[in-house]
Design an enzyme around this catalytic site. Structure first.
Site, short mmCIF file in Angstrom:
data_model
loop_
_atom_site.label_atom_id
_atom_site.label_comp_id
_atom_site.label_asym_id
_atom_site.label_seq_id
_atom_site.Cartn_x
_atom_site.Cartn_y
_atom_site.Cartn_z
N ALA A 152 0.83 -1.21 0.00
CA ALA A 152 0.00 0.00 0.00
C ALA A 152 0.86 1.26 0.00
CB ALA A 152 -0.89 -0.01 1.24
N TYR A 207 8.71 10.59 -3.21
CA TYR A 207 8.35 9.18 -3.30
C TYR A 207 9.52 8.30 -2.86
CZ TYR A 207 7.57 4.59 -5.33
OH TYR A 207 7.47 3.24 -5.50
#
Ligand code: UDP
Length: 347
Positions: free
Chosen positions: A76, A143
């Protein structure tokens, strides 16, 4: 491998759903925990689906109470580099805070083995080629940094709490289930192979090849043919590596924190991908040239020697045509686009 009970967090997404299918095929029991913000409930058929958010202690508790798991796989995350630059708060919230909350919930529930989805984006600017696990990790976007941070947390959890984990650093995940049961469904789609194949689909449906919606980002770069080079790895091969990592954790062979690159070791340029898509589809795919996309590294190719030696990983898809072929077969089985509808571009 005996049947185990596996919690797949983020199991409804692209790689997660392929993993669930592989686990079911191997006879394991699979519970998916996913908020379905980017995933699809119909991609986890055969699994128990618990809808919830990793940032909610209540949701996590509701999933873990009354169930017992041998191992967790954690997929996730938000995973678009460009979006992470625009929305760092969301990326740190989901990827870092969410992972911390998940780890705490797992620790409380005494589920102490985890396979973590990491990325080559944790390395940052490429200093040595090919990239090995020993390459310095200086991620250059939120990220990459968010995944790097979780790796540091996992190291400390292993050292202090005996919470063992394996971090798998993916290069460019690509392709679809070879049996055509699952595919790649991102919204928006920003990845090269699905976008090139969407363009092929448009032309196959009678669209004008000249009216292409495909952009090639950067054509005069310092690479052999002027376009970016990437290491495309088939999603099924990634899943095999997860199974091997899981076996290692379950057997107690790995007791701490370990990290492995998952790449094919072979670089493929954007132009080579387009050529492969032309070969596989037999369609005259055209593109427009566009400026280099912000933040795109020129060259990302990993050495997976460690995964081969230690995990015994043997990727089955070694050529780009085979990877593209699985994606094309799946795409053709989906609803065909309108001939006028050009593929969308985000990021
Ligand atoms: N790319 C491109 N046109 C597109 C999408 C991607 O030229 O419409 C290029 C992109 O600039 C990069 C490569 O294809 O060099 C792979 O991009 P992708 O988004 O698939 O993966 P990334 O390596 O960015 O994670």
């Amino acid at each position: 491998m005996t049947a185990h009970s596996v919690l797949v967090v983020g199991g409804a997404g692209y790689i997660g759903s392929h993993m669930c299918r592989r686990l079911l095929d191997a006879g394991h029991r699979v519970t998916v925990f996913d908020n379905l913000s980017r995933g699809h409930a119909d991609a986890v058929e055969g699994c128990e689906l618990v809808r919830g958010d990793i940032r909610s202690a209540g949701d996590l508790r509701a999933c873990l109470e009354g169930r017992s798991f041998d191992l967790t796989m954690h997929f996730a995350a938000l995973a678009y580099v460009g979006e992470s630059v625009l929305k760092p708060a969301e990326y740190y919230d989901t990827n870092v805070r969410g992972s911390l909350m998940l780890l705490e919930a797992l620790r409380e529930a005494s589920v102490g083995r985890l396979v973590f989805s990491s990325t080559c984006a944790t390395y940052g600017e490429v200093q040595e080629r090919p990239i090995t696990e020993a390459h310095p990790q200086h991620p250059v976007n939120p990220y990459g940094r968010s995944k790097w941070m979780v790796e540091q947390v996992l190291r400390d959890y292993a050292a202090t709490y005996g919470f063992s984990s394996v971090s798998l650093r993916y290069f460019n995940a690509a392709g679809c289930d070879p049996q055509g049961r699952l595919g790649e469904r991102h919204d928006p789609e920003t990845h090269l192979i699905p976008l090139v194949l969407r363009e092929a689909q448009r032309v196959a449906a009678g669209g004008d090849p000249e009216a292409t919606g495909l952009s090639l980002f950067g054509t005069d770069l310092e690479t052999p043919d002027g376009t970016c080079v990437r290491d495309y790895t088939h999603v099924s091969d990634l899943c095999e590596a997860h199974l091997l990592a899981a076996e290692r954790l379950l057997a107690g062979t790995s007791m701490g924190f370990e990290a492995y690159n998952l790449g094919s070791g072979a670089g493929c340029s954007v132009l080579q991908v387009i050529e492969a898509c032309r070969r596989v589809t037999g369609i005259d795919i055209r593109y427009r040239t566009a400026p280099r996309r912000a933040g795109d590294p020129l060259w990302l190719v990993g050495s997976s020697d460690r995964a081969r030696e230690v995990l015994g990983w043997r990727p089955a898809f070694t050529a780009i045509d085979g990877i593209v072929g699985t994606a094309w077969r799946w795409m053709q089985a989906q609803e065909a686009p309108q001939p006028s509808g050009a593929p969308g571009h985000a990021r």
